[in-house]
Design an enzyme around this catalytic site. Structure first.
Site, mmCIF file in Angstrom:
data_model
loop_
_atom_site.group_PDB
_atom_site.id
_atom_site.type_symbol
_atom_site.label_atom_id
_atom_site.label_comp_id
_atom_site.label_asym_id
_atom_site.label_seq_id
_atom_site.Cartn_x
_atom_site.Cartn_y
_atom_site.Cartn_z
ATOM 1 N N ASP A 27 0.905 -1.111 -0.079
ATOM 2 C CA ASP A 27 -0.036 0.237 -0.162
ATOM 3 C C ASP A 27 0.856 1.153 -0.124
ATOM 4 O O ASP A 27 2.121 1.093 0.294
ATOM 5 C CB ASP A 27 -0.893 -0.040 1.306
ATOM 6 C CG ASP A 27 -1.520 1.264 1.553
ATOM 7 O OD1 ASP A 27 -2.257 1.659 0.808
ATOM 8 O OD2 ASP A 27 -1.459 1.962 2.616
ATOM 9 N N ASP A 29 0.158 5.307 0.966
ATOM 10 C CA ASP A 29 0.105 6.198 1.910
ATOM 11 C C ASP A 29 -0.077 5.461 3.339
ATOM 12 O O ASP A 29 -0.832 4.557 3.377
ATOM 13 C CB ASP A 29 -1.187 7.198 1.988
ATOM 14 C CG ASP A 29 -0.944 8.299 2.509
ATOM 15 O OD1 ASP A 29 0.029 9.123 2.156
ATOM 16 O OD2 ASP A 29 -1.570 8.565 3.571
HETATM 17 N N1 PLP Z 1 -7.395 8.413 -1.548
HETATM 18 C C1 PLP Z 1 -7.125 9.756 -1.226
HETATM 19 C C2 PLP Z 1 -7.797 10.830 -1.861
HETATM 20 C C3 PLP Z 1 -5.945 9.842 -0.473
HETATM 21 O O1 PLP Z 1 -5.537 11.202 -0.208
HETATM 22 C C4 PLP Z 1 -5.298 8.695 0.183
HETATM 23 C C5 PLP Z 1 -4.193 8.560 1.103
HETATM 24 O O2 PLP Z 1 -3.598 9.839 1.275
HETATM 25 C C6 PLP Z 1 -5.819 7.492 0.024
HETATM 26 C C7 PLP Z 1 -7.077 7.482 -0.959
HETATM 27 C C8 PLP Z 1 -5.284 6.206 0.373
HETATM 28 O O3 PLP Z 1 -4.196 5.822 -0.283
HETATM 29 P P1 PLP Z 1 -3.376 4.466 0.038
HETATM 30 O O4 PLP Z 1 -4.483 3.096 -0.511
HETATM 31 O O5 PLP Z 1 -2.117 4.644 -0.861
HETATM 32 O O6 PLP Z 1 -3.229 4.503 1.610
HETATM 33 CA CA CA Z 2 -2.652 3.391 3.300
#
Ligand code: PLP
Ligand code: CA
Length: 304
Positions: A27, A29
């Site tokens: 993943d 973030d």
């Molecule tokens: N969608 C948006 C708009 C976000 O800002 C984030 C995280 O910052 C995510 C989804 C989640 O991303 P990930 O699946 O990489 O954690």
């Molecule tokens: Ca995440």
């Protein structure tokens, strides 16, 4: 795992786990970066995994950027060796779903950031152009395009009553597809603030339309199928590393992958334990096999 999961590991045990896997799905973030800051050690971990001949994929529910913009972000944050083909975002996979699974023709009414529009266009899908409505336009007199055959909802900082109202009119036709990029309820921002996620906007439209969206992003299996359609991938030799139990870990479980929760993001060890101790059998899908403080812990497990 034998003890029901949620096992904190590092060092030799982590080394053994990594040696037993050929593919690592990260993943983004909360795992490899937080907003615009790389998690300390993450670029070195990605490099070290690749040096050992592992395949690395990035699986993000963030639909706001097209793939090419992720390549730039990886480079900017010090990940020198990440390629477009390794990045699976909910926007890219939504476009792939429409093209490859739904065999879609017609126009898409997209609620979302430019990343969603770019990925749809790159997949050869026609997106209804956003037009500014004049001051006298309202939901009872606005123009609707009869060629719209799908509504796609994702994170949209310009979400509005008119977008919600138009989407709901398109969805009156039961043949019109209803897709959501991801179900994320909210995301952490700096300074303790949060921003509502795609799931919040989707919930509004589900209520208004009395329909349920098909979710493309984690925890749905589709993103894994998308990778597996392009690379040969054995779930048994693949590891999913994530920071959110309700999306990343359930995704890993749904796809038959071993799962690692990292504590640099949204979910805590305590929340994982609560799922583990729950009497409800479905809650077991939220329990990671393993827990690490940070993926930086992979580094010591990757040196000989
Ligand atoms: N969608 C948006 C708009 C976000 O800002 C984030 C995280 O910052 C995510 C989804 C989640 O991303 P990930 O699946 O990489 O954690
Ligand atoms: Ca995440």
């Amino acid at each position: 795992t034998a003890n029901g999961g949620c096992q904190k590991i590092r060092g030799a045990q982590l080394q053994e786990l990594l040696e037993s896997k050929q593919n690592v799905l990260f993943d983004c973030d909360g795992v490899i970066w937080n907003g615009e800051t790389a998690v300390a050690g993450a670029p070195e971990v990605v490099r070290a995994l690749k040096q050992r001949g592992k395949r690395v994929f990035f699986v993000t529910n963030n639909c706001t950027r097209p793939r090419q913009s992720y390549v730039q972000k990886f480079a900017r944050l010090g990940f020198g060796d990440v390629h477009e083909q390794e990045i699976y975002s909910s926007a890219y996979c939504s476009a792939a779903y429409l093209r490859d699974v739904a065999g879609f023709s017609g126009k898409v009414f997209a609620i979302g950031c430019p990343g969603v529009h770019t990925e749809l266009r790159d997949a050869g899908i026609t997106v209804l152009e956003e037009e500014e409505d004049g001051p006298d336009v309202n939901i009872s007199n606005c123009a609707l395009d009869p060629e719209v055959r799908a509504v796609l909802v994702g994170y949209d900082e310009r979400f509005s009553f008119m977008k919600l109202a138009k989407a709901c009119c398109y969805l009156r036709d039961s043949e019109c597809l209803f897709l959501a990029t991801d179900p994320d309820p909210w995301h952490p921002l700096r300074g303790g603030r949060i921003t509502p996620g795609s799931g919040s906007l989707t919930a509004a439209l589900e209520t208004a339309s009395s329909r349920k969206a098909t979710v493309i992003g984690k925890p749905s299996r589709f993103m894994y199928e998308c990778i597996a359609s392009q690379f040969e991938l054995d779930p048994k030799s693949s590891l999913m590393v994530g920071d959110r139990l309700e999306t990343d870990i359930v995704f890993g479980v749904n796809c038959g992958l071993s799962t690692v929760l990292t504590l640099t993001g949204v979910s805590t060890f305590e929340q994982a334990q609560i799922y583990k101790d729950s009497d409800e059998p479905q809650k077991k899908d939220f329990v990671p096999d393993y827990v690490v403080e940070s993926i930086a812990d992979f580094l010591e497990a990757l040196v000989e």
